[in-house]
Motif scaffolding. Structure first.
Motif, PDB file in Angstrom:
ATOM      1  N   SER A 139       0.833  -1.201   0.000  1.00  0.00           N
ATOM      2  CA  SER A 139       0.000   0.000   0.000  1.00  0.00           C
ATOM      3  C   SER A 139       0.866   1.249   0.000  1.00  0.00           C
ATOM      4  O   SER A 139       1.844   1.329   0.725  1.00  0.00           O
ATOM      5  CB  SER A 139      -0.903   0.019   1.226  1.00  0.00           C
ATOM      6  N   GLY A 140       0.511   2.199  -0.826  1.00  0.00           N
ATOM      7  CA  GLY A 140       1.240   3.451  -0.909  1.00  0.00           C
ATOM      8  C   GLY A 140       2.401   3.423  -1.877  1.00  0.00           C
ATOM      9  O   GLY A 140       3.111   4.404  -2.017  1.00  0.00           O
ATOM     10  N   THR A 141       2.614   2.304  -2.568  1.00  0.00           N
ATOM     11  CA  THR A 141       3.694   2.207  -3.553  1.00  0.00           C
ATOM     12  C   THR A 141       3.106   1.867  -4.913  1.00  0.00           C
ATOM     13  O   THR A 141       1.980   1.399  -5.021  1.00  0.00           O
ATOM     14  CB  THR A 141       4.732   1.133  -3.176  1.00  0.00           C
ATOM     15  N   ASP A 142       3.893   2.102  -5.938  1.00  0.00           N
ATOM     16  CA  ASP A 142       3.495   1.745  -7.298  1.00  0.00           C
ATOM     17  C   ASP A 142       4.017   0.361  -7.635  1.00  0.00           C
ATOM     18  O   ASP A 142       5.016  -0.081  -7.071  1.00  0.00           O
ATOM     19  CB  ASP A 142       4.062   2.758  -8.295  1.00  0.00           C
ATOM     20  N   PRO A 143       3.379  -0.341  -8.574  1.00  0.00           N
ATOM     21  CA  PRO A 143       3.907  -1.640  -8.988  1.00  0.00           C
ATOM     22  C   PRO A 143       5.285  -1.488  -9.619  1.00  0.00           C
ATOM     23  O   PRO A 143       5.537  -0.551 -10.370  1.00  0.00           O
ATOM     24  CB  PRO A 143       2.892  -2.153 -10.003  1.00  0.00           C
ATOM     25  N   VAL A 144       6.179  -2.416  -9.311  1.00  0.00           N
ATOM     26  CA  VAL A 144       7.541  -2.378  -9.838  1.00  0.00           C
ATOM     27  C   VAL A 144       7.616  -3.106 -11.173  1.00  0.00           C
ATOM     28  O   VAL A 144       8.315  -2.687 -12.081  1.00  0.00           O
ATOM     29  CB  VAL A 144       8.519  -3.005  -8.824  1.00  0.00           C
ATOM     30  N   ALA A 145       6.868  -4.177 -11.301  1.00  0.00           N
ATOM     31  CA  ALA A 145       6.849  -4.993 -12.518  1.00  0.00           C
ATOM     32  C   ALA A 145       5.482  -4.853 -13.183  1.00  0.00           C
ATOM     33  O   ALA A 145       4.543  -4.312 -12.587  1.00  0.00           O
ATOM     34  CB  ALA A 145       7.130  -6.448 -12.165  1.00  0.00           C
ATOM     35  N   PRO A 146       5.356  -5.329 -14.418  1.00  0.00           N
ATOM     36  CA  PRO A 146       4.035  -5.277 -15.067  1.00  0.00           C
ATOM     37  C   PRO A 146       2.998  -6.079 -14.277  1.00  0.00           C
ATOM     38  O   PRO A 146       3.317  -7.094 -13.667  1.00  0.00           O
ATOM     39  CB  PRO A 146       4.280  -5.919 -16.434  1.00  0.00           C
ATOM     40  N   LEU A 147       1.773  -5.604 -14.289  1.00  0.00           N
ATOM     41  CA  LEU A 147       0.690  -6.301 -13.607  1.00  0.00           C
ATOM     42  C   LEU A 147       0.270  -7.526 -14.416  1.00  0.00           C
ATOM     43  O   LEU A 147       0.651  -7.667 -15.577  1.00  0.00           O
ATOM     44  CB  LEU A 147      -0.481  -5.354 -13.405  1.00  0.00           C
ATOM     45  N   PRO A 148      -0.517  -8.425 -13.813  1.00  0.00           N
ATOM     46  CA  PRO A 148      -0.964  -9.613 -14.549  1.00  0.00           C
ATOM     47  C   PRO A 148      -1.657  -9.231 -15.850  1.00  0.00           C
ATOM     48  O   PRO A 148      -2.292  -8.181 -15.931  1.00  0.00           O
ATOM     49  CB  PRO A 148      -1.948 -10.282 -13.596  1.00  0.00           C
ATOM     50  N   PRO A 149      -1.533 -10.071 -16.871  1.00  0.00           N
ATOM     51  CA  PRO A 149      -2.157  -9.732 -18.151  1.00  0.00           C
ATOM     52  C   PRO A 149      -3.675  -9.650 -18.025  1.00  0.00           C
ATOM     53  O   PRO A 149      -4.291 -10.425 -17.316  1.00  0.00           O
ATOM     54  CB  PRO A 149      -1.739 -10.874 -19.075  1.00  0.00           C
ATOM     55  N   GLY A 150      -4.247  -8.699 -18.703  1.00  0.00           N
ATOM     56  CA  GLY A 150      -5.690  -8.513 -18.691  1.00  0.00           C
ATOM     57  C   GLY A 150      -6.017  -7.095 -19.101  1.00  0.00           C
ATOM     58  O   GLY A 150      -5.219  -6.185 -18.937  1.00  0.00           O
ATOM     59  N   ALA A 151      -7.200  -6.901 -19.658  1.00  0.00           N
ATOM     60  CA  ALA A 151      -7.586  -5.578 -20.100  1.00  0.00           C
ATOM     61  C   ALA A 151      -7.844  -4.654 -18.908  1.00  0.00           C
ATOM     62  O   ALA A 151      -7.440  -3.507 -18.903  1.00  0.00           O
ATOM     63  CB  ALA A 151      -8.834  -5.668 -20.965  1.00  0.00           C
ATOM     64  N   PHE A 152      -8.502  -5.177 -17.876  1.00  0.00           N
ATOM     65  CA  PHE A 152      -8.804  -4.398 -16.680  1.00  0.00           C
ATOM     66  C   PHE A 152      -8.332  -5.178 -15.467  1.00  0.00           C
ATOM     67  O   PHE A 152      -8.377  -6.403 -15.450  1.00  0.00           O
ATOM     68  CB  PHE A 152     -10.316  -4.136 -16.557  1.00  0.00           C
ATOM     69  N   HIS A 153      -7.881  -4.463 -14.455  1.00  0.00           N
ATOM     70  CA  HIS A 153      -7.454  -5.096 -13.228  1.00  0.00           C
ATOM     71  C   HIS A 153      -8.399  -4.706 -12.106  1.00  0.00           C
ATOM     72  O   HIS A 153      -9.013  -3.649 -12.125  1.00  0.00           O
ATOM     73  CB  HIS A 153      -6.022  -4.683 -12.869  1.00  0.00           C
ATOM     74  N   ARG A 154      -8.462  -5.568 -11.130  1.00  0.00           N
ATOM     75  CA  ARG A 154      -9.330  -5.331  -9.989  1.00  0.00           C
ATOM     76  C   ARG A 154      -8.525  -5.543  -8.716  1.00  0.00           C
ATOM     77  O   ARG A 154      -7.777  -6.511  -8.611  1.00  0.00           O
ATOM     78  CB  ARG A 154     -10.509  -6.298 -10.019  1.00  0.00           C
ATOM     79  N   THR A 155      -8.670  -4.635  -7.775  1.00  0.00           N
ATOM     80  CA  THR A 155      -8.049  -4.799  -6.463  1.00  0.00           C
ATOM     81  C   THR A 155      -9.078  -5.444  -5.552  1.00  0.00           C
ATOM     82  O   THR A 155     -10.206  -4.954  -5.433  1.00  0.00           O
ATOM     83  CB  THR A 155      -7.623  -3.437  -5.891  1.00  0.00           C
ATOM     84  N   LEU A 156      -8.705  -6.543  -4.926  1.00  0.00           N
ATOM     85  CA  LEU A 156      -9.637  -7.242  -4.048  1.00  0.00           C
ATOM     86  C   LEU A 156      -9.924  -6.412  -2.798  1.00  0.00           C
ATOM     87  O   LEU A 156      -9.116  -5.591  -2.379  1.00  0.00           O
ATOM     88  CB  LEU A 156      -9.062  -8.604  -3.651  1.00  0.00           C
ATOM     89  N   GLU A 157     -11.101  -6.638  -2.212  1.00  0.00           N
ATOM     90  CA  GLU A 157     -11.540  -5.843  -1.073  1.00  0.00           C
ATOM     91  C   GLU A 157     -10.669  -6.059   0.153  1.00  0.00           C
ATOM     92  O   GLU A 157     -10.412  -5.142   0.914  1.00  0.00           O
ATOM     93  CB  GLU A 157     -13.006  -6.168  -0.719  1.00  0.00           C
ATOM     94  N   GLU A 158     -10.234  -7.293   0.395  1.00  0.00           N
ATOM     95  CA  GLU A 158      -9.454  -7.610   1.582  1.00  0.00           C
ATOM     96  C   GLU A 158      -7.968  -7.603   1.256  1.00  0.00           C
ATOM     97  O   GLU A 158      -7.490  -8.465   0.531  1.00  0.00           O
ATOM     98  CB  GLU A 158      -9.846  -8.977   2.126  1.00  0.00           C
ATOM     99  N   PRO A 159      -7.216  -6.650   1.796  1.00  0.00           N
ATOM    100  CA  PRO A 159      -5.768  -6.659   1.565  1.00  0.00           C
ATOM    101  C   PRO A 159      -5.104  -7.728   2.428  1.00  0.00           C
ATOM    102  O   PRO A 159      -5.698  -8.244   3.376  1.00  0.00           O
ATOM    103  CB  PRO A 159      -5.342  -5.254   1.989  1.00  0.00           C
TER     104      PRO A 159
END
Length: 111
Positions: free
Chosen positions: A10-30
């Motif tokens: 939390s509070g940082t940007d992704p360092v590597a590419p995110l999983p492949p997909g047109a849209f990404h979703r952040t799950l409710e429970e961290p």
């Protein structure tokens, strides 16, 4: 196609590419570190996350990511991006920027 989950501090940007997909979703429970107040947001492909079998398919992946976050407590959570697609967790660290003195000029005209 295997399920790929990424845990990003939390509070940082992704360092590597995110999983492949047109849209990404952040799950409710961290994912929370049980020893301190650090949390990691879990990112997954949107189409896979709305599947009715997602809870069952992602259980193993989330368990492995929780273990990796718990193990990261020993290193003061320096790793800000974990990724898994099965039994292996890949940790991505932020590369340190090179100091300005170590960078060579682009041309010989610039001193």
């Amino acid at each position: 196609m295997s399920l790929i989950l990424a845990a990003i501090k939390s509070g940082t940007d992704p360092v590597a590419p995110l999983p492949p997909g047109a849209f990404h979703r952040t799950l409710e429970e961290p994912i929370l570190c049980p020893k301190c107040h650090v949390s990691y947001n879990v990112v997954v492909d949107y189409d896979r996350s709305v599947n009715k079998f997602f809870e069952e398919d992602s259980r193993r992946h989330l368990t492995i990511l929780r273990r990796a976050v718990f193990a990261g407590h020993n290193t003061d959570h320096r790793i800000s991006h974990f990724e898994t697609n099965g039994v292996i967790v890949i940790s991505h660290q932020v590369e340190k920027p090179t100091p300005l003195e170590a960078v060579e000029p682009l041309s010989k005209l610039v001193n």
